[in-house]
Scaffold this active site. Structure first.
Site, PDB file in Angstrom:
ATOM      1  N   LYS A 143      14.094  21.073   4.584  1.00 34.85           N
ATOM      2  CA  LYS A 143      13.114  21.139   5.661  1.00 34.85           C
ATOM      3  C   LYS A 143      13.803  21.361   7.026  1.00 34.85           C
ATOM      4  O   LYS A 143      15.031  21.275   7.133  1.00 34.85           O
ATOM      5  CB  LYS A 143      12.279  19.854   5.677  1.00 34.85           C
TER       6      LYS A 143
HETATM    7  C1  PLP Z   1       8.434  19.389   0.985  1.00 37.66           C
HETATM    8  C2  PLP Z   1       6.957  19.221   0.956  1.00 37.66           C
HETATM    9  C3  PLP Z   1       6.327  18.013   0.643  1.00 37.66           C
HETATM   10  C4  PLP Z   1       7.039  16.815   0.093  1.00 37.66           C
HETATM   11  O1  PLP Z   1       8.183  16.451   0.615  1.00 37.66           O
HETATM   12  P1  PLP Z   1       9.361  15.700  -0.203  1.00 37.66           P
HETATM   13  O2  PLP Z   1      10.082  15.084   0.938  1.00 37.66           O
HETATM   14  O3  PLP Z   1      10.165  16.754  -0.893  1.00 37.66           O
HETATM   15  O4  PLP Z   1       8.753  14.713  -1.094  1.00 37.66           O
HETATM   16  C5  PLP Z   1       4.954  17.930   0.735  1.00 37.66           C
HETATM   17  N1  PLP Z   1       4.218  18.988   1.086  1.00 37.66           N
HETATM   18  C6  PLP Z   1       4.769  20.185   1.359  1.00 37.66           C
HETATM   19  C7  PLP Z   1       3.891  21.312   1.754  1.00 37.66           C
HETATM   20  C8  PLP Z   1       6.155  20.345   1.281  1.00 37.66           C
HETATM   21  O5  PLP Z   1       6.688  21.541   1.508  1.00 37.66           O
END
Ligand code: PLP
Length: 402
Positions: free
Chosen positions: A186
């Site tokens: 992210k």
């Molecule tokens: C990455 C993501 C999540 C969840 O995040 P994690 O930290 O990997 O559990 C939820 N929604 C979207 C749209 C994402 O891209």
């Protein structure tokens, strides 16, 4: 796209602060921690950078969504309207609180089509959950209007759009609550982590307790805390928070690079009249973590993907339509209700109904969409080479299909 590309001395320094004391847990141990509170500091920074009253860190973005839903009172049998294009975490969180994911069509914003949301409302609907995919956003004014009219909760899954804004407010801080993920890919990372943001003190208090076994956090002795409700352990560790603290301080740099590189790549694709781009709602400011673009037909898009693969330039370009993790067409485990333990009858029946549901409007968009991930570390020369090769591949396919 991701902050891990610029991991460095700043992150190591913050992590070392924690390693010096050895207090890896975010709560308690007030003496031995010698004033080091990385999770608290990161929560404070999040409220300042993104402009919300409260922030509760969690162990992941998925845990943040689950926590937000619980704190907002979403539970057994409640319907949550969400888009057909997202990451699997969005529906996992809905299922985790006993609620029902109601998937609806997207439009060229690449997330919820407000008319599709309206059409999906039933007496059981409790929440509308736009997922601001790939750095940009839903038409939030239209969704807010719908939520106000029908007294529904607006929960923003902003996990993929850290740093984007709508009409001057950060995504994730506009609904009743919103979440970010700080997983490894992210825009800012903690390695693993997430956050619930809200301006509602009650939602924050509940999120705070829910992520730590229901602790009320009112005293100085954890063992003497009361537990006003049942919670879970979705805590972040100090080590993870330390990484995030260094990253959030670099967010301005990340966003500046993303915008510059996105614009430079876009200038190449704009040379081709047949290429169009994802719609950003009026008043929206895209975080530019991806450049999402469309070709006129599915056939041409598949041919361009094949050509890019053939030329070895497909890496970093995502054709979500055939991707196992992001689009309903590949979620057979969801549509067949394949879980390790029993679902409630209403959940199970709702999932099995998805198998009979077609999403022609979403298919028509996703089958023509390619998202190019924007790197923070591209040189001008690399962007030029990438841009020129992509343009050549697209032109070749268009020429051959004239
Ligand atoms: C990455 C993501 C999540 C969840 O995040 P994690 O930290 O990997 O559990 C939820 N929604 C979207 C749209 C994402 O891209």
């Amino acid at each position: 796209m991701p902050g891990f590309e610029l991991f460095g001395a700043e992150e190591r320094k913050e992590v070392n602060d924690v390693l010096e004391t050895g207090i890896l847990m975010r709560y308690g141990f007030d003496g031995p921690r010698q004033g080091i509170w990385k999770a608290k500091e990161l929560e404070q920074a999040i409220t300042e950078v993104f402009g919300c009253k409260y922030a509760q860190l969690t162990s992941s973005g998925t845990a943040a969504l689950t926590t937000a839903m619980a704190a907002l009172g979403i539970g057994a049998g409640d319907e949550v309207i969400m888009p057909s294009f997202t990451f699997v975490a969005s529906f996992e969180a809905v299922l985790s609180v006993g609620a029902i994911p109601v998937l609806v069509d997207i439009d060229e914003t690449l997330t919820l089509n407000p008319s599709a949301v309206r059409a999906a409302i039933t007496p059981k609907t409790k929440c509308v959950m736009p997922v601001h995919m790939c750095g940009s956003m839903a038409d939030l004014d239209a969704l807010k209007q719908i939520c106000n009219e029908h007294r529904l909760i607006l929960l923003e899954d902003a996990c993929q759009s850290i740093g984007a804004s709508y009409k001057g407010r950060s995504l994730g801080t506009i609904g009743d609550a919103g979440t970010f993920s700080f997983d490894f890919v992210k825009t800012i990372t903690c390695a693993e982590g997430g956050v619930v943001m809200t301006n509602n003190e009650d939602v924050y208090r509940k999120s705070d307790g829910y992520t730590d076994h229901g602790h009320d956090h009112l005293g100085v002795d954890r063992g003497a805390d009361l537990h006003p409700f049942i919670g879970y352990n979705y805590r972040i560790s100090e080590l993870h928070a330390a990484v995030g603290l260094a990253q959030i301080r670099k967010l301005g740099t990340f966003l500046g690079l993303q915008k510059k590189n996105n614009k430079a790549l876009r200038a190449y694709l704009e040379q081709i009249p047949e290429v169009s781009f994802r719609i950003v709602p009026e008043g929206g400011d895209d975080s530019c973590s991806f450049l999402s673009w469309f070709l006129p037909t599915e056939e041409l898009t598949r041919a361009v993907v094949a050509e890019m693969k053939e030329q070895g330039i497909l890496a970093g370009n995502f054709y979500w339509f055939v991707n196992n993790w992001h689009y309903i067409s590949k979620w057979d485990h969801l549509k067949n209700a394949v879980t390790l333990s029993a679902l409630s009858d209403v959940q199970r029946e709702a999932l099995l109904r998805l198998k009979e549901t077609a999403f022609p409007a979403s298919d028509a968009i996703m089958s023509r969409c390619i998202s190019s991930a924007i790197s923070l570390v591209w040189t001008e020369e690399q962007i030029r080479e990438k841009g020129e090769k992509m343009v050549a591949a697209i032109r070749k396919v268009l020429q051959a299909n004239k």
